[in-house]
Write a protein that holds these residues in place. Sequence first.
Motif, PDB file in Angstrom:
ATOM      1  N   PRO A   1      -1.672 -27.167 -10.811  1.00 49.24           N
ATOM      2  CA  PRO A   1      -2.217 -26.393  -9.691  1.00 49.24           C
ATOM      3  C   PRO A   1      -1.386 -26.586  -8.425  1.00 49.24           C
ATOM      4  N   PRO A   2      -1.171 -25.528  -7.664  1.00 55.85           N
ATOM      5  CA  PRO A   2      -0.422 -25.643  -6.411  1.00 55.85           C
ATOM      6  C   PRO A   2      -1.240 -26.374  -5.344  1.00 55.85           C
ATOM      7  N   PRO A   3      -0.621 -26.741  -4.242  1.00 53.30           N
ATOM      8  CA  PRO A   3      -1.340 -27.488  -3.185  1.00 53.30           C
ATOM      9  C   PRO A   3      -2.563 -26.761  -2.644  1.00 53.30           C
ATOM     10  N   ASP A   4      -2.528 -25.433  -2.627  1.00 57.10           N
ATOM     11  CA  ASP A   4      -3.662 -24.686  -2.089  1.00 57.10           C
ATOM     12  C   ASP A   4      -4.647 -24.245  -3.170  1.00 57.10           C
ATOM     13  N   ALA A   5      -4.590 -24.890  -4.337  1.00 53.17           N
ATOM     14  CA  ALA A   5      -5.429 -24.463  -5.463  1.00 53.17           C
ATOM     15  C   ALA A   5      -6.911 -24.580  -5.141  1.00 53.17           C
ATOM     16  N   PHE A   6      -7.312 -25.610  -4.415  1.00 47.97           N
ATOM     17  CA  PHE A   6      -8.737 -25.795  -4.120  1.00 47.97           C
ATOM     18  C   PHE A   6      -9.281 -24.591  -3.362  1.00 47.97           C
ATOM     19  N   ALA A   7      -8.562 -24.175  -2.335  1.00 45.19           N
ATOM     20  CA  ALA A   7      -9.022 -23.022  -1.550  1.00 45.19           C
ATOM     21  C   ALA A   7      -9.058 -21.765  -2.401  1.00 45.19           C
ATOM     22  N   LYS A   8      -8.101 -21.623  -3.310  1.00 49.24           N
ATOM     23  CA  LYS A   8      -8.089 -20.449  -4.183  1.00 49.24           C
ATOM     24  C   LYS A   8      -9.244 -20.470  -5.167  1.00 49.24           C
ATOM     25  N   ARG A   9      -9.630 -21.649  -5.630  1.00 49.11           N
ATOM     26  CA  ARG A   9     -10.712 -21.741  -6.611  1.00 49.11           C
ATOM     27  C   ARG A   9     -12.087 -21.576  -5.974  1.00 49.11           C
ATOM     28  N   PHE A  10     -12.256 -22.133  -4.770  1.00 52.56           N
ATOM     29  CA  PHE A  10     -13.615 -22.239  -4.216  1.00 52.56           C
ATOM     30  C   PHE A  10     -13.781 -21.549  -2.870  1.00 52.56           C
ATOM     31  N   GLY A  11     -12.706 -21.007  -2.306  1.00 54.83           N
ATOM     32  CA  GLY A  11     -12.833 -20.252  -1.072  1.00 54.83           C
ATOM     33  C   GLY A  11     -13.049 -21.079   0.166  1.00 54.83           C
ATOM     34  N   CYS A  12     -12.727 -22.349   0.136  1.00 53.72           N
ATOM     35  CA  CYS A  12     -12.872 -23.212   1.298  1.00 53.72           C
ATOM     36  C   CYS A  12     -11.862 -24.349   1.198  1.00 53.72           C
ATOM     37  N   GLU A  13     -11.672 -25.060   2.284  1.00 57.31           N
ATOM     38  CA  GLU A  13     -10.755 -26.188   2.273  1.00 57.31           C
ATOM     39  C   GLU A  13     -11.449 -27.419   1.694  1.00 57.31           C
ATOM     40  N   PRO A  14     -10.714 -28.286   1.013  1.00 60.43           N
ATOM     41  CA  PRO A  14     -11.344 -29.465   0.402  1.00 60.43           C
ATOM     42  C   PRO A  14     -11.779 -30.487   1.442  1.00 60.43           C
ATOM     43  N   ARG A  15     -12.839 -31.189   1.125  1.00 60.96           N
ATOM     44  CA  ARG A  15     -13.305 -32.317   1.929  1.00 60.96           C
ATOM     45  C   ARG A  15     -12.462 -33.552   1.582  1.00 60.96           C
ATOM     46  N   PRO A  16     -12.544 -34.600   2.388  1.00 63.82           N
ATOM     47  CA  PRO A  16     -11.723 -35.790   2.111  1.00 63.82           C
ATOM     48  C   PRO A  16     -11.916 -36.369   0.717  1.00 63.82           C
ATOM     49  N   SER A  17     -13.151 -36.419   0.244  1.00 58.60           N
ATOM     50  CA  SER A  17     -13.389 -36.989  -1.088  1.00 58.60           C
ATOM     51  C   SER A  17     -12.791 -36.098  -2.178  1.00 58.60           C
ATOM     52  N   GLN A  18     -12.771 -34.807  -1.944  1.00 61.77           N
ATOM     53  CA  GLN A  18     -12.173 -33.885  -2.924  1.00 61.77           C
ATOM     54  C   GLN A  18     -10.658 -34.002  -2.919  1.00 61.77           C
ATOM     55  N   GLU A  19     -10.069 -34.166  -1.740  1.00 60.59           N
ATOM     56  CA  GLU A  19      -8.638 -34.437  -1.645  1.00 60.59           C
ATOM     57  C   GLU A  19      -8.301 -35.736  -2.368  1.00 60.59           C
ATOM     58  N   LEU A  20      -9.149 -36.730  -2.193  1.00 61.88           N
ATOM     59  CA  LEU A  20      -8.926 -38.035  -2.821  1.00 61.88           C
ATOM     60  C   LEU A  20      -8.896 -37.903  -4.342  1.00 61.88           C
ATOM     61  N   ALA A  21      -9.844 -37.167  -4.903  1.00 64.47           N
ATOM     62  CA  ALA A  21      -9.901 -37.004  -6.353  1.00 64.47           C
ATOM     63  C   ALA A  21      -8.660 -36.295  -6.870  1.00 64.47           C
ATOM     64  N   MET A  22      -8.223 -35.257  -6.179  1.00 54.79           N
ATOM     65  CA  MET A  22      -7.048 -34.519  -6.637  1.00 54.79           C
ATOM     66  C   MET A  22      -5.788 -35.369  -6.549  1.00 54.79           C
ATOM     67  N   GLU A  23      -5.622 -36.090  -5.447  1.00 51.68           N
ATOM     68  CA  GLU A  23      -4.426 -36.909  -5.298  1.00 51.68           C
ATOM     69  C   GLU A  23      -4.411 -38.038  -6.323  1.00 51.68           C
ATOM     70  N   THR A  24      -5.569 -38.621  -6.604  1.00 50.84           N
ATOM     71  CA  THR A  24      -5.645 -39.681  -7.605  1.00 50.84           C
ATOM     72  C   THR A  24      -5.258 -39.149  -8.985  1.00 50.84           C
ATOM     73  N   ALA A  25      -5.733 -37.939  -9.326  1.00 49.54           N
ATOM     74  CA  ALA A  25      -5.381 -37.343 -10.622  1.00 49.54           C
ATOM     75  C   ALA A  25      -3.880 -37.097 -10.715  1.00 49.54           C
ATOM     76  N   ARG A  26      -3.271 -36.676  -9.625  1.00 51.92           N
ATOM     77  CA  ARG A  26      -1.829 -36.407  -9.646  1.00 51.92           C
ATOM     78  C   ARG A  26      -1.019 -37.675  -9.882  1.00 51.92           C
ATOM     79  N   GLN A  27      -1.547 -38.818  -9.478  1.00 54.36           N
ATOM     80  CA  GLN A  27      -0.808 -40.070  -9.586  1.00 54.36           C
ATOM     81  C   GLN A  27      -0.920 -40.727 -10.956  1.00 54.36           C
ATOM     82  N   MET A  28      -1.790 -40.218 -11.816  1.00 57.96           N
ATOM     83  CA  MET A  28      -1.966 -40.824 -13.134  1.00 57.96           C
ATOM     84  C   MET A  28      -0.733 -40.585 -13.998  1.00 57.96           C
TER      85      MET A  28
END
Length: 990
Positions: A270-297
Motif C-alpha cells: 500500500p502507498p503512504p496515502d493508502a489509509f485515506a484512500k481506504r477510509f476517507g480520512c487521515e489516520p490517527r496516531p495509533s493507526q499510524e503506529l500499527a501500519m509502521e510496525t507492520a512495515r518493519q516486520m
Amino acid sequence: MAGIPGPDDSLDLHAALGALVGKTPSHGGGTMNLLLSHMLDAAAVADVMWERYLAPSTRRRLDETAGGPGRGRGLFVWLCGMHDYGKATPVFQRRWRPGAEAVRAAGLRWHEPTAGRFAWHHGRAGGHLLRGLLSAACWPEEHVDWMWPLVAGHHGFFSVESALKPDRKARGQLEGDERWAEVRLALVQRLSEELGLGAVTALAPAVVPTRAVQLQLSGLIVMTDWIASGPGFRGIDELADVSFKGARQRAAAAWEKLGLQGGWGELPEPPPDAFAKRFGCEPRPSQELAMETARQMAAPGLMVIEAPMGEGKTRAALMAAEIMAAKFGADGVFVGMPEWSTDDPMFGRVREWVSRIDEKLADRVALLHGKRTFNKEWSALLREPREVRLAAVGECDEDERHGEQTSDGPHGSGGGEPVARVPAEWFFGYARGLLCPFVVGPVDQLLYATTRTKFVMLRMAGLVGKVVVLDEVHATDVYTSQFLLEGLRWFGEAGVPVVLLSATLPTPQRQALVDAYLAGAVGHEEFTAHDLCHPQGYPSATVVWNAPDGTGHRSAVSVCDSWRTDRPVDVVLLPEAVPEGDAGPEEHRAAGTTADAAVADWLEEELRHGGCALVIRNTVERAQTLCTVLRERFGDQVVLLHEQLPLGTRADRTADCLHRLAPWPTGTALVRPQMIVVATQVAEQAFDVDVDVLIADMAPIDALLQRMGRLHRGDRMCRPGRLARPRVIVTGWTPGCAVPGPDSPDADPLGRGAPRFPARSQALYGRHLLLRTAALVFTAAGQSGGWSLPGDIPALVAAGYGGDDKVPEAWRDNAHTTRRQEEAERRERIGNASHRLLTRRGDREAKTLADLHYVAVPPDKGEAGMTALVRAGDPGVEAVLVIHDGARYLTLSGSALAEDGTVPDDDLIDEVLADTVKLPVTCSSEAAAELSVPPGWGRHERLKYRRALVLGTDRTASVSGRQLRYDPVLGIMDEGPVTAEPSGSTVGRG
C-alpha cells in the motif's frame, strides 16, 4: 484358492486401466468414471487452483518443498491426483458388480468371499500402498513419512501408521497379488506421463515442510477431490477419451460454473496515502503506529494492537493486514469477532475496505455464521429470483454432503451464471466456509480448526494463506482460550500473519498469546519469550516474529498517544439487596423488584431533561425484569437486547440501536431523542454506540471497562447538562457485614466485610475477580474524578489481574479462599480442553500428520455441536417458536402454515427461522429431546433439522419442567416450575 489366477491367465494392462473404477455411475453423472480419469480430474482442479486460487505464500512454500521455483506446481498437481490411489485394489473394485466383471476380464483376480469379509478403506489403502511405491522409487524415508498421511487422510482423519495395513487374515486378497501391483505401477506411470512429470523418482521433494503446511496441503487435496467429484465432471468410461488436456478443460469449466475465486493475488504494498484512500480520512496516531510496525516486520508474525474503545482499532488492523499480505504473500483475510451479532457491522466494513483496494473484491467477502440470513446487507446482496437467494445463502450447519451439490441454484449445475453478489455457493458446504478468500465470522469458526475433528484440514487450509485478524481477544475464558492458543501455535508454524486487537488485555494473557505463536514458529513443544517487553504506554503495538535467517525470534513494542486526551469518568455506587444463598424464591424476587425500582428512580431523575442511557445486566432475567419496570415509566423509549430474543427481532433491534446511538462525526451538534437500552453482555463489546450515561452490574474490570467504552464515545455530542460529564453507575452488589468499630448505613464499603454479588454473577465470572474489581470500583467512587480514561486502562487491568490480591484487609481471607478454588477450577478446564485440541500434549514437535486424529472427537451435529466443543458449559438449546391454535401452526407474527407445519411459500421460510430463540439457561441441554419437529418441515431443506417449541395461543409452553412464556418485548421468559398444564406443548404435535 478359487479366484486366484492360474498359469494360463494373462493380464491386459491397457484393459485393466480401462476397467478400474474411480466413480460409479451414481457419482459420475450417470456414467462410470474411470479411476485414471478421476485422478486426472483432481490433478486438473489442482492445476487450476495453482493459477487462480492458491496464495502466493502457498505457492512459494510448495516451490521450496519441491526443490526450487517452478517445481511446486508439479508436486502439488501429482499429489492431488494420487489421492485415490487406494482404489486400485480388489477390495474397492469388487464393490460395483459391472465394474468388477470388467476388471476380472482384464486378468485381475481376487477371492470374493475373503475380499468381501474384510474392510479396508481406500484412504488407508492409498497411504499403505503409497509408502511402498515411494520407497521403491528411492524417496528418502523422511519424505515418505510426511507424504503418505496426505493420501490416507483425504477422507477427514489421519490414522496411525499401524492401522494402514490390510488385515493379515485376508491373506493378500484386499491389496491383490503382483498383477495388481503391476497395474498400480502402470496407473501411476500413466498419471505422471499425462502430467508431463516423468518418473516418480524425480518428484522426490527437497525439503520436509512444517506440519502446519502439511495440514494445509491435506485440506487442499480434499478440496480438489470434492470439486472433481461434483456435477461438472461427468464420467468417462473409455480409456481412449481420458487425457489431462481434457481433464484440464473440464476443471476450468467447472471452476467457472461454480463461480469459485481467490483473493487479491499478488498485492502491491500500500502507498503512504493508502489509509485515506481506504477510509476517507487521515489516520490517527495509533493507526499510524500499527501500519509502521507492520512495515518493519522482516517475516510473518504476530501483532497485538492495544488501544481504547473507539480508537479505531479495526481500521488499524485492516491496514496492518493489507501491508502484511503484500509483504508476505497472503491472499485474503479472516476477521474473527466475539460472536455472530458483532460480525454483522464488521461485514460491511470489510466489504468497503476491500472494494477500495479493488471493487471486484467486495463480492468475495463471506459472512460466515448460521444467522446471516437476518443480516440485511447480506440479504440485499442476493438478488431475485427467490430460489437464487436461498441457494446462495445456504446454511452453516455441519452436514456432510462433501463433493456433491445440494441444489441446482445459480452456483450449481443448473442455474447459469451467478447473479448473487456474494461468494460461490460451493464455499458454504460442510467445513468449507473458511476457504472463501475473505471471511467475517465469529471466532468460533477459527476455533473449530483447532479441534481433533473430521475434515479439520479443510478448515485449516482456509486460514493458512490468509492474514488472521481477531478482535476482542481478551474476551475468551480459560477453556476457550486453549483453542485460541492452539490456533496460534499452528499459525506460527505455518507463517500466518496474525493481528490481535484488545482494549483491555492483561499482561499474562498477552504473554501467553505471544508464547503460543512463537512456540509454533520455532517448532517447540513450549516456549517462553523471556525477553518480551510489555508496553509501558497506551495505545501500543507489540509484534513478534521468527527471524528468517534462523537466528531466533524478534520482538518490538511501540507506543503512542491516543487521538483524544484523557477525561475523568465519575464512578457512582448503587448497591442493592443481595439475598443470602439459602434465601427462598420470594426473597429473591422482592430484592430484584427493589433493585429494579432503584435503577428506574435513578434514571427518572437523571433523564429529566433527556439523554440516552445504557444499562447492562449480567443475566437475561435481570434485564427482562428491569425492562418491564422501565417501560412502565418510559414506555417505548426502552429497548431490550439479550440472547433470548428471536433472531430476527434481535438483529433488527441491534441495527436500530447502532443507527440511533451511533457516535456522530466530530463537530455534529445534534440532540438525540431520549432512549434507554437495557442489555446483557451483547452490548459489552463491538457494539459501537454512544450513550450519555451507563449503569452496569459489577463485572471483572476488563469487562466493566469494555462496557464503559460505550460512554461518551463522541467527543462533541450535544448532551443534557447534568449528563455532560461521563458517569458509570455500578450496581449488582451489596456491602459486606460491618467490621468491629464505628459504622453507619453510609459507611465506605471498603471499610466493611467482603461484598456479596448475585449468585449468577458469581457463577459467570467467579467471586475472586469480582472482589478485585469491587476494590477498584469502591476506591474510585471514594475519590474526586473517579478514573481518568483511557489513560488508566492498563493500570486498572493490571490491578484486576495481577499477581497480588489488592483488596482491603477485611476481604483478604475470602479473596484467598476463592482464588484457590477458582485456580483449581481453571486447571480442570484446561485439562478438559486438552482432550479436544488438535494436538495432544507431547506431540507438538511431531514432524508428520500421522496419528493426528488418534482419539478423535466426534462433535454433535451442526454448528451448535461444533460450538459445544470450543465453549465451556452447557451450550444451551435453540428452538424455532411456532404457535399452534388447535388446527394449524402459525409464526409469531401470525402467518399461517399448513396443518402439518408445511411452509406454503418459500418466502415464509425466513420468517419461520427468524423466530429461532435460545432457551433460558434453566432449560438443560436435555430439553432438546422434548422439542418436536413439525412433520411438514421434513420437506424443507432449511427446516428439516430444526426443532420447534410449540406455543399455545397464550404463547406458553413447558420444557424440562419449566413454564416458558414468549413476550414480544421481553423475549422467551422462564416463569418457574410448571404448576399447571399450559395450553402449549413441546411434544405431541410433531
